[in-house]
Design a protein around this motif. Structure first.
Motif, PDB file in Angstrom:
ATOM      1  N   ILE A  84       0.870  -1.180   0.000  1.00 41.75           N
ATOM      2  CA  ILE A  84       0.000   0.000   0.000  1.00 41.75           C
ATOM      3  C   ILE A  84       0.906   1.229   0.000  1.00 41.75           C
ATOM      4  CG2 ILE A  84      -1.707   1.339   1.288  1.00 41.75           C
ATOM      5  CD1 ILE A  84      -2.699  -1.290   2.510  1.00 41.75           C
ATOM      6  N   LEU A  85       0.735   2.108  -0.976  1.00 36.88           N
ATOM      7  CA  LEU A  85       1.507   3.345  -1.032  1.00 36.88           C
ATOM      8  C   LEU A  85       0.747   4.455  -0.318  1.00 36.88           C
ATOM      9  CD1 LEU A  85       2.805   3.289  -4.726  1.00 36.88           C
ATOM     10  CD2 LEU A  85       4.193   3.108  -2.655  1.00 36.88           C
ATOM     11  N   VAL A  97       3.520   7.130  -9.405  1.00 34.13           N
ATOM     12  CA  VAL A  97       4.329   6.203  -8.602  1.00 34.13           C
ATOM     13  C   VAL A  97       3.644   4.833  -8.525  1.00 34.13           C
ATOM     14  CG1 VAL A  97       5.359   5.784  -6.337  1.00 34.13           C
ATOM     15  CG2 VAL A  97       5.328   8.102  -7.277  1.00 34.13           C
ATOM     16  N   ALA A  98       2.323   4.833  -8.429  1.00 36.29           N
ATOM     17  CA  ALA A  98       1.587   3.564  -8.390  1.00 36.29           C
ATOM     18  C   ALA A  98       1.783   2.784  -9.684  1.00 36.29           C
ATOM     19  CB  ALA A  98       0.103   3.834  -8.147  1.00 36.29           C
ATOM     20  N   ASN A  99       1.712   3.476 -10.822  1.00 32.29           N
ATOM     21  CA  ASN A  99       1.945   2.800 -12.103  1.00 32.29           C
ATOM     22  C   ASN A  99       3.367   2.266 -12.200  1.00 32.29           C
ATOM     23  OD1 ASN A  99      -0.609   3.014 -13.268  1.00 32.29           O
ATOM     24  ND2 ASN A  99      -0.221   5.096 -13.982  1.00 32.29           N
ATOM     25  N   MET A 100       4.318   3.005 -11.622  1.00 32.33           N
ATOM     26  CA  MET A 100       5.696   2.525 -11.573  1.00 32.33           C
ATOM     27  C   MET A 100       5.782   1.220 -10.798  1.00 32.33           C
ATOM     28  SD  MET A 100       8.856   3.964  -9.336  1.00 32.33           S
ATOM     29  CE  MET A 100       8.136   3.024  -7.972  1.00 32.33           C
ATOM     30  N   ARG A 107       2.906  -6.356  -6.025  1.00 35.46           N
ATOM     31  CA  ARG A 107       1.484  -6.614  -5.774  1.00 35.46           C
ATOM     32  C   ARG A 107       0.866  -5.420  -5.055  1.00 35.46           C
ATOM     33  NH1 ARG A 107       1.817 -13.025  -4.085  1.00 35.46           N
ATOM     34  NH2 ARG A 107       1.753 -13.806  -6.221  1.00 35.46           N
ATOM     35  N   LEU A 108       0.507  -4.416  -5.826  1.00 37.99           N
ATOM     36  CA  LEU A 108      -0.002  -3.153  -5.271  1.00 37.99           C
ATOM     37  C   LEU A 108      -1.493  -3.283  -4.973  1.00 37.99           C
ATOM     38  CD1 LEU A 108       0.635  -0.143  -4.648  1.00 37.99           C
ATOM     39  CD2 LEU A 108      -0.119   0.357  -6.988  1.00 37.99           C
ATOM     40  N   LEU A 109      -1.864  -3.045  -3.708  1.00 34.25           N
ATOM     41  CA  LEU A 109      -3.272  -3.064  -3.320  1.00 34.25           C
ATOM     42  C   LEU A 109      -3.947  -1.740  -3.622  1.00 34.25           C
ATOM     43  CD1 LEU A 109      -3.010  -4.864   0.150  1.00 34.25           C
ATOM     44  CD2 LEU A 109      -3.638  -5.869  -2.060  1.00 34.25           C
ATOM     45  N   GLY A 110      -3.186  -0.643  -3.537  1.00 33.23           N
ATOM     46  CA  GLY A 110      -3.752   0.661  -3.805  1.00 33.23           C
ATOM     47  C   GLY A 110      -2.926   1.766  -3.170  1.00 33.23           C
ATOM     48  N   VAL A 111      -3.438   2.990  -3.277  1.00 38.38           N
ATOM     49  CA  VAL A 111      -2.755   4.154  -2.713  1.00 38.38           C
ATOM     50  C   VAL A 111      -3.717   4.873  -1.771  1.00 38.38           C
ATOM     51  CG1 VAL A 111      -1.282   4.441  -4.730  1.00 38.38           C
ATOM     52  CG2 VAL A 111      -3.464   5.640  -4.625  1.00 38.38           C
ATOM     53  N   THR A 112      -3.156   5.580  -0.796  1.00 37.34           N
ATOM     54  CA  THR A 112      -3.973   6.355   0.128  1.00 37.34           C
ATOM     55  C   THR A 112      -3.233   7.620   0.526  1.00 37.34           C
ATOM     56  OG1 THR A 112      -5.186   6.295   2.224  1.00 37.34           O
ATOM     57  CG2 THR A 112      -3.085   5.134   2.168  1.00 37.34           C
ATOM     58  N   SER A 113      -3.974   8.664   0.754  1.00 32.91           N
ATOM     59  CA  SER A 113      -3.374   9.927   1.174  1.00 32.91           C
ATOM     60  C   SER A 113      -3.196   9.938   2.683  1.00 32.91           C
ATOM     61  CB  SER A 113      -4.273  11.097   0.745  1.00 32.91           C
ATOM     62  OG  SER A 113      -5.566  10.960   1.336  1.00 32.91           O
ATOM     63  N   LEU A 124      -8.481  -1.719   1.498  1.00 30.69           N
ATOM     64  CA  LEU A 124      -7.275  -2.234   0.859  1.00 30.69           C
ATOM     65  C   LEU A 124      -6.819  -3.525   1.523  1.00 30.69           C
ATOM     66  CD1 LEU A 124      -5.323   1.134   0.392  1.00 30.69           C
ATOM     67  CD2 LEU A 124      -6.788  -0.057  -1.252  1.00 30.69           C
ATOM     68  N   ILE A 125      -6.936  -3.588   2.827  1.00 31.89           N
ATOM     69  CA  ILE A 125      -6.568  -4.814   3.550  1.00 31.89           C
ATOM     70  C   ILE A 125      -7.520  -5.949   3.189  1.00 31.89           C
ATOM     71  CG2 ILE A 125      -6.353  -5.855   5.840  1.00 31.89           C
ATOM     72  CD1 ILE A 125      -5.519  -3.001   6.823  1.00 31.89           C
ATOM     73  N   GLU A 126      -8.813  -5.637   3.038  1.00 32.40           N
ATOM     74  CA  GLU A 126      -9.780  -6.651   2.621  1.00 32.40           C
ATOM     75  C   GLU A 126      -9.479  -7.144   1.210  1.00 32.40           C
ATOM     76  OE1 GLU A 126     -12.008  -8.215   4.354  1.00 32.40           O
ATOM     77  OE2 GLU A 126     -11.425  -7.085   6.136  1.00 32.40           O
ATOM     78  N   LEU A 127      -8.984  -6.245   0.364  1.00 32.73           N
ATOM     79  CA  LEU A 127      -8.595  -6.648  -0.989  1.00 32.73           C
ATOM     80  C   LEU A 127      -7.477  -7.679  -0.940  1.00 32.73           C
ATOM     81  CD1 LEU A 127      -8.870  -6.272  -4.043  1.00 32.73           C
ATOM     82  CD2 LEU A 127      -7.253  -4.368  -3.882  1.00 32.73           C
ATOM     83  N   HIS A 128      -6.530  -7.478  -0.034  1.00 30.61           N
ATOM     84  CA  HIS A 128      -5.448  -8.462   0.136  1.00 30.61           C
ATOM     85  C   HIS A 128      -6.031  -9.824   0.502  1.00 30.61           C
ATOM     86  CE1 HIS A 128      -1.604 -10.169   1.555  1.00 30.61           C
ATOM     87  NE2 HIS A 128      -2.314 -10.633   2.566  1.00 30.61           N
TER      88      HIS A 128
END
Length: 401
Positions: A84-85, A97-100, A107-113, A124-128
């Protein structure tokens, strides 16, 4: 509790924020939460086998080794943990950065501010938890002897992901994907074993095996579902070999399959080579023989390609990173728009990969994408399941007519 039975690594240079996130994850039921002040410290923790990590939550902008360098260095390990970024930088830059990270096969779950909250992290944790991944070998490496034994034992298989017409839902093609039915690890995806194949210079031989299996399966399903082609990815290391086109043609002759029933997919990066003349010769010969040609992962290779290099192609495949999340990710939406525009200029149909929702299907159709595939439509299936899936699909169309 969302974090139950999961371990985390928080990579954050700001001590107060790092401690706060560690406490938050602990309150959500995490089994263990480790902290690191920068990427270098995080890599040392990951290397410690006594402290396994399920999910890494990483800041992007840090002194020392920042989040981007950490992702690159981490990806080289082939670590199965999820990422998670997290950052306070503007959303567009965070999307880049996520696309990078995706390009590095993380294995990117997603990004958060920032600041991180339970409401932001829980989905995001549920996605994992929900992701159904095929098992991976523990060391991500197979010896020459193991690969040879699997080859002789016919453990390498061709599976197929359905591709449909987005306007009608009718089957368009079946996309071949390699699998290894490993006796101990179960069914493995290509990412688990192809690096070992390449490291032992078996790319070309495996490509031929993959084409042969795809051709044999396609010929069999023509008996009940005539006219449905198979799409096969070609490893770009083979494309500069001028013997490739006659070799592939010979395989199809041996299997009794018309070349017009096979679409050969070429990664865009294959055209960024000092052996472009040999690559174009192969592509021209394959088209003359009747094969369809698709350029895959469009937008992930050279930023400007000579239109003449693309003239032989009959399809343009849009990578899943431009499809998934395009409703909320401006970077993905921009990449999708560029790819669709390129397909229109080349006068070839666009094929979207990785479609994961009805919304994405509808949006792609409205934007002019003709064909698509992905988990929302159907996951990859074994060879024996293909005729039944095609028959069910065609029966459903007749009942709706």
């Amino acid at each position: 509790m969302p974090c139950k039975n999961l371990s985390f690594l928080v990579v954050e240079d700001h001590e107060f924020q790092r401690r706060g996130l560690v406490q938050l994850l602990a309150s959500l039921g995490a089994t263990a939460v480790h902290g690191a002040q920068d990427g270098e410290a995080a890599l040392k923790l990951i290397a410690d086998a006594s402290q396994p990590v399920d999910i890494v939550i990483c800041d992007v902008n840090m002194p020392g080794m920042d989040g981007m360098e950490f992702v690159r260095r981490w990806s080289e390990r082939g670590d199965p943990s999820s990422l998670i970024l997290m950052s306070a930088i503007e959303p567009e830059l965070l999307g880049t950065v996520a696309n990078m990270a995706l390009a590095y096969k993380v294995r990117l779950l997603g990004v958060t501010s920032k600041p991180a909250t339970a409401a932001k992290l829980t989905p995001l944790i549920e996605l994992h938890r929900s992701q159904q991944r095929l098992p991976l070998p523990k060391d991500h490496s197979f010896s020459f002897d193991e690969i040879t034994a699997a080859w002789v034992g016919e453990e390498f298989e061709c599976w197929f992901e359905p591709r449909i017409n987005l306007a009608t839902g009718a089957p368009r093609a079946m996309a071949a994907v390699p699998r290894w039915r490993h006796l101990a690890e179960g069914v493995l995806e290509a990412d688990a074993f192809m690096p070992s194949i390449r490291a032992r210079a078996l790319d070309d031989s495996f490509t031929c095996l993959h084409v042969q299996q795809a051709a044999a399966a396609c010929r069999r399903w023509q008996l009940k579902c005539e006219g449905i082609p198979v799409s096969v990815n070609l490893g770009f290391h083979s494309l500069a070999d001028v013997n490739l086109s006659p070799r592939i043609h010979h395989i199809l002759q041996r299997e009794g399959l018309d070349p017009r029933l096979m679409i050969l997919s070429v990664n865009e990066a294959a055209l960024d080579t000092n052996q472009l003349a040999q690559v174009l010769e192969n592509l021209a010969r394959l088209r003359l023989l009747g094969f369809g040609l698709a350029i895959s992962d469009f937008g992930m290779g050279p930023t400007a390609l000579d239109p003449l290099a693309l003239a032989a192609f009959t399809e343009l495949h849009i990578p899943s990173r431009f499809v998934v999340g395009s409703d909320r990710d401006p970077s993905a939406r921009a990449g999708l728009a560029v790819a669709l525009e390129a397909a229109q200029q080349l006068k070839v149909p666009a094929v979207a990969t990785g479609i994961a929702s009805k919304y994405e299907w509808t949006q792609l159709h409205e934007w002019g994408c003709r064909f698509g595939q992905g988990p929302f439509i159907a996951p990859p299936m074994s060879r024996s399941a293909v005729p039944r899936w095609l028959a069910n699909r065609q029966n459903a169309e007749l009942s709706e007519a």
